[in-house]
Design a protein around this motif. Structure first.
Motif, PDB file in Angstrom:
ATOM      1  N   GLY A 135       0.789  -1.226   0.000  1.00 24.30           N
ATOM      2  CA  GLY A 135       0.000   0.000   0.000  1.00 24.30           C
ATOM      3  C   GLY A 135       0.819   1.272   0.000  1.00 24.30           C
ATOM      4  O   GLY A 135       0.266   2.375  -0.067  1.00 24.30           O
ATOM      5  N   GLN A 136       2.157   1.169   0.080  1.00 25.41           N
ATOM      6  CA  GLN A 136       3.011   2.352   0.124  1.00 25.41           C
ATOM      7  C   GLN A 136       3.490   2.720  -1.277  1.00 25.41           C
ATOM      8  O   GLN A 136       3.693   1.853  -2.123  1.00 25.41           O
ATOM      9  CB  GLN A 136       4.232   2.099   1.013  1.00 25.41           C
ATOM     10  N   SER A 137       3.669   4.017  -1.502  1.00 23.93           N
ATOM     11  CA  SER A 137       4.186   4.496  -2.782  1.00 23.93           C
ATOM     12  C   SER A 137       5.706   4.474  -2.769  1.00 23.93           C
ATOM     13  O   SER A 137       6.330   4.877  -1.787  1.00 23.93           O
ATOM     14  CB  SER A 137       3.713   5.931  -3.044  1.00 23.93           C
TER      15      SER A 137
ATOM     16  N   ILE B  40      12.064  -5.717 -14.602  1.00 27.04           N
ATOM     17  CA  ILE B  40      11.646  -5.695 -13.202  1.00 27.04           C
ATOM     18  C   ILE B  40      10.175  -5.307 -13.075  1.00 27.04           C
ATOM     19  O   ILE B  40       9.439  -5.901 -12.284  1.00 27.04           O
ATOM     20  CB  ILE B  40      12.549  -4.749 -12.387  1.00 27.04           C
ATOM     21  N   ALA B  41       9.744  -4.324 -13.862  1.00 28.61           N
ATOM     22  CA  ALA B  41       8.328  -3.924 -13.817  1.00 28.61           C
ATOM     23  C   ALA B  41       7.430  -5.102 -14.170  1.00 28.61           C
ATOM     24  O   ALA B  41       6.382  -5.326 -13.542  1.00 28.61           O
ATOM     25  CB  ALA B  41       8.084  -2.754 -14.766  1.00 28.61           C
ATOM     26  N   GLU B  42       7.851  -5.888 -15.163  1.00 30.62           N
ATOM     27  CA  GLU B  42       7.062  -7.056 -15.567  1.00 30.62           C
ATOM     28  C   GLU B  42       7.025  -8.105 -14.456  1.00 30.62           C
ATOM     29  O   GLU B  42       5.970  -8.660 -14.142  1.00 30.62           O
ATOM     30  CB  GLU B  42       7.666  -7.658 -16.844  1.00 30.62           C
ATOM     31  N   LYS B  43       8.185  -8.375 -13.832  1.00 36.03           N
ATOM     32  CA  LYS B  43       8.252  -9.356 -12.743  1.00 36.03           C
ATOM     33  C   LYS B  43       7.388  -8.922 -11.564  1.00 36.03           C
ATOM     34  O   LYS B  43       6.703  -9.742 -10.938  1.00 36.03           O
ATOM     35  CB  LYS B  43       9.700  -9.535 -12.287  1.00 36.03           C
ATOM     36  N   LEU B  44       7.423  -7.627 -11.246  1.00 29.11           N
ATOM     37  CA  LEU B  44       6.623  -7.138 -10.118  1.00 29.11           C
ATOM     38  C   LEU B  44       5.134  -7.266 -10.404  1.00 29.11           C
ATOM     39  O   LEU B  44       4.355  -7.662  -9.536  1.00 29.11           O
ATOM     40  CB  LEU B  44       6.984  -5.688  -9.800  1.00 29.11           C
ATOM     41  N   SER B  45       4.734  -6.924 -11.635  1.00 29.16           N
ATOM     42  CA  SER B  45       3.319  -7.046 -12.004  1.00 29.16           C
ATOM     43  C   SER B  45       2.875  -8.499 -11.925  1.00 29.16           C
ATOM     44  O   SER B  45       1.779  -8.798 -11.424  1.00 29.16           O
ATOM     45  CB  SER B  45       3.094  -6.492 -13.415  1.00 29.16           C
TER      46      SER B  45
ATOM     47  N   GLY C 132       4.094 -10.653 -10.005  1.00 28.42           N
ATOM     48  CA  GLY C 132       4.084 -11.005  -8.587  1.00 28.42           C
ATOM     49  C   GLY C 132       2.952 -10.367  -7.806  1.00 28.42           C
ATOM     50  O   GLY C 132       2.901 -10.495  -6.576  1.00 28.42           O
ATOM     51  N   GLY C 133       2.069  -9.653  -8.492  1.00 24.66           N
ATOM     52  CA  GLY C 133       0.901  -9.077  -7.834  1.00 24.66           C
ATOM     53  C   GLY C 133       1.091  -7.669  -7.305  1.00 24.66           C
ATOM     54  O   GLY C 133       0.220  -7.145  -6.609  1.00 24.66           O
ATOM     55  N   PHE C 134       2.215  -7.032  -7.644  1.00 24.37           N
ATOM     56  CA  PHE C 134       2.438  -5.652  -7.206  1.00 24.37           C
ATOM     57  C   PHE C 134       1.882  -4.671  -8.240  1.00 24.37           C
ATOM     58  O   PHE C 134       1.925  -4.927  -9.444  1.00 24.37           O
ATOM     59  CB  PHE C 134       3.933  -5.389  -7.005  1.00 24.37           C
ATOM     60  N   ASN C 135       1.375  -3.548  -7.744  1.00 23.88           N
ATOM     61  CA  ASN C 135       0.812  -2.513  -8.615  1.00 23.88           C
ATOM     62  C   ASN C 135       1.953  -1.618  -9.092  1.00 23.88           C
ATOM     63  O   ASN C 135       2.238  -0.580  -8.499  1.00 23.88           O
ATOM     64  CB  ASN C 135      -0.233  -1.712  -7.828  1.00 23.88           C
ATOM     65  N   ALA C 136       2.642  -2.069 -10.163  1.00 24.60           N
ATOM     66  CA  ALA C 136       3.866  -1.401 -10.609  1.00 24.60           C
ATOM     67  C   ALA C 136       3.797  -1.072 -12.092  1.00 24.60           C
ATOM     68  O   ALA C 136       3.097  -1.733 -12.861  1.00 24.60           O
ATOM     69  CB  ALA C 136       5.077  -2.302 -10.335  1.00 24.60           C
TER      70      ALA C 136
ATOM     71  N   ASP D 220      -2.990   5.690  -8.311  1.00 24.11           N
ATOM     72  CA  ASP D 220      -3.541   4.568  -9.079  1.00 24.11           C
ATOM     73  C   ASP D 220      -2.454   3.538  -9.375  1.00 24.11           C
ATOM     74  O   ASP D 220      -2.755   2.385  -9.656  1.00 24.11           O
ATOM     75  CB  ASP D 220      -4.158   5.071 -10.392  1.00 24.11           C
ATOM     76  N   VAL D 221      -1.192   3.968  -9.356  1.00 24.80           N
ATOM     77  CA  VAL D 221      -0.030   3.072  -9.445  1.00 24.80           C
ATOM     78  C   VAL D 221       0.790   3.293  -8.186  1.00 24.80           C
ATOM     79  O   VAL D 221       1.081   4.432  -7.823  1.00 24.80           O
ATOM     80  CB  VAL D 221       0.819   3.367 -10.707  1.00 24.80           C
TER      81      VAL D 221
END
Length: 604
Positions: free
Chosen positions: A235-237, A251-256, A258-262, A285-286
């Protein structure tokens, strides 16, 4: 034109409270404001989040005429103007994103005296047509934001800033205030010279950001380390900086996945994509942006709770400014960097392409300072502040070195095992292979080389891969091993290794930190606030922000909401006592927030 005639009913304090909702100035702000009101040129150095903008926004509201603010990024202008408008201040911006018809409307309002602050890009401000318009206006002040861009020695030099000295030639009687968060002594002097500032008032505020916790982790399996950390930050920015576009995308793809809003952000994306990501991040929103340094000065978001460097930056100036994007609201934040000593050699090779010898030397010196910072085992904050000539005697108590001091151990036998393994393998292999040998890995390469028959094969199997990697890196750092970059970074014994192998002296090494301990901080704990009410206030803020098509922090920042959840004001007079609430915001947003608080209290 009388640029010094102030509007009689206003004082700096009344402007601060009425428009911005604060009752006291931070250190240095009032002095800078008084210099502007007196018609003096100024250079103001305050850290990111230190309140630089108020140094020109307050006098802009007090002086007759319009203040022209030169700002380098469209997104930064949009955010600042949106915040000013939400505070009831007549501000606008003109740049390439504004349609011609709208620009004409803004110019008409300018000539009618209806605008107090106009934000423009450096490319625009010196166009002949724009200068002609300025000649017909009552100008009160020029504010040059991100002024380090004017200097060849600044870490973010921009050629268009070089011509800004022409403003002083064209309008010699209009005072200029230059503002930046990062400038060493050479850059400060260059800013004064390049902008033709006349006997300027200079304020250098403290570079200390005590709310930011600085941590450097040895890089082992960075993606796993990153995932582990992000699970503690739900929940933190936050912002994750990487050295290349490809790594950003990966990394952005891996995080997405993994369920992270990235989301990713870099210069290889088109303007529309970048603007979408930046707006989504500003509006909550991100949650996480993975970016190159292209995601830079346009970030005006106060509630970034962490900035993580996946790779070592090229200078302390860059590192300081990028980490400074965390915790702009003054609440607790973290700056984390993953560090592999091998990256130092890789980065240094980039500087070989700089043809200007003097420039190349400056860049190399700056990176050397960054490398020393990363490798140091003394208080991180002391090193940072000392770099900016703000000498700090006492350790800070809020960095990894202070919170978890390095422990040392007699590593003579451990070092002998590692050095012997390099020697037995004929000094022909790199870090990863030597670690596999020490741990007795059953790989095809080891079998093909017949190295499973070596006496040193498996002598370190009781320790982890990360343990031996850390030890080998320290042996390189101590000058016992060298990496031959001409032969694929193979490890070679140095002459100094002979004495250790013979046991002629005791070698102490730092105990490898195999897993960083991140102590969770409740970023708002200081307010002793009602967490359930805070969550409801955040939801209302988001709803109102979406209605007004602005980022949530334009309505109120987290600190203001936490005070509301602590004080629970239900009347105008009490609501005005909350930090960050001025008369304009009381009028615009007070009713729905106070009604929510009343309903909450009634339901309890």
């Amino acid at each position: 034109m009388d640029t010094l005639a102030t509007q009689q009913s206003l004082t700096p304090q009344s402007v601060l409270k009425e428009f911005f909702g604060y009752t006291t100035f931070r250190a240095g702000q009032q002095d800078a404001i008084e210099a502007c009101l007196a018609g003096r040129d100024s250079l103001v150095l305050l850290p990111t989040g230190g309140g630089k903008s108020l140094c020109y926004q307050v006098p802009a509201l007090m002086l007759q005429g319009v203040t022209i603010v030169v700002s380098p990024l469209i997104s930064l202008m949009q955010d600042q103007v949106a915040q000013l408008q939400a505070q009831g201040i007549a501000a606008e911006f003109v740049n390439n994103s504004v349609e011609w018809q709208q620009q004409q409307h803004i110019y008409q309002r300018l000539h009618n005296g209806e605008i107090k602050m106009l934000y423009v890009a450096p490319e625009k401000v010196l166009q002949r047509e724009f200068i002609d318009r300025l000649r017909n206006l009552s100008l009160s002040l020029f504010a040059i934001d991100e002024a380090h861009c004017v200097s060849h020695w600044g870490h973010d030099f921009r050629p268009h800033y070089c011509r800004l000295s022409e403003l002083k030639q064209l309008f010699p009687h209009v005072p200029t205030i230059a503002l930046t968060a990062t400038a060493d002594m050479a850059t400060r002097n260059d800013i004064i010279s390049q902008l033709n500032l006349n006997d300027p008032f200079v304020h250098t505020g403290s570079f200390d950001r005590p709310n930011i916790r600085y941590t450097i982790e040895e890089k082992f399996k960075p993606l796993s380390q990153l995932m582990r950390y992000l699970k503690t930050q739900k929940g933190q920015s936050g912002i994750i900086y990487c050295s290349s576009r490809r790594r950003v995308d990966e990394i952005a793809e891996k995080l997405s996945e993994g369920g992270f809003n990235a989301a990713a952000y870099h210069a290889g994306m088109d303007n529309e994509q970048r603007q979408f990501v930046q707006n989504a991040f500003a509006r909550d929103d991100v949650q996480i942006v993975v970016a190159t340094v292209a995601f830079g000065m346009g970030i005006n978001k106060p509630n970034v709770r962490f900035v993580l460097h996946y790779d070592i930056p090229k200078s302390i100036e860059s590192y300081y400014q990028e980490t400074g994007r965390a915790g702009r609201d003054g609440l607790a934040a973290e700056a984390i960097m993953y560090f592999d000593p091998a990256d130092i050699g890789r980065v240094r090779r980039f500087f070989e392409d700089i043809t200007d010898e003097q420039r190349r030397k400056v860049e190399q010196q700056r990176f050397n300072a960054m490398a020393n910072f990363a490798e140091a085992q003394t208080c991180r904050r002391q090193i940072l502040l000392n770099y900016f000539s703000e000498y700090q005697r006492e350790p800070c108590g809020n960095c990894d070195i202070c919170l978890n001091p390095p422990k040392h151990f007699d590593a003579t036998i451990v070092a002998q095992k590692a050095l012997s393994c390099v020697y037995r393998a004929e000094q022909r292999f790199g870090l990863g292979y030597i670690v596999d040998l020490l741990r007795g890995a059953n790989t095809a390469r080891i079998r093909d080389n017949q190295h499973h028959n070596l006496s040193t094969y498996g002598i370190g199997k009781d320790q982890s891969n990360e343990y031996w990697l850390s030890v080998l890196r320290q042996l390189i750092h101590h000058g016992l091993l060298a990496q031959d970059i001409t032969q694929g970074a193979t490890l070679k014994l140095t002459e100094a290794a002979r004495a250790v192998l013979k046991g002629e002296y005791t070698l102490n090494l730092a105990e490898p930190r195999l897993q960083a301990s991140h102590v969770y901080q409740d970023k708002l704990a200081q307010f002793n606030y009602d967490r359930k009410l805070f969550a409801k206030l955040r939801s209302l803020r988001k709803e109102l922000a979406d209605q007004d098509d602005v980022p949530p922090y334009v309505v109120f920042n987290d600190k203001t909401l936490a005070e509301m959840a602590q004080q629970m004001p239900t009347e105008d007079s009490a609501f005005l006592k909350v930090s960050g609430v001025g008369f304009t915001k009381l009028t615009k947003y007070g009713a729905p927030f106070m009604q929510l608080i009343r309903n909450y209290l009634a339901a309890e």
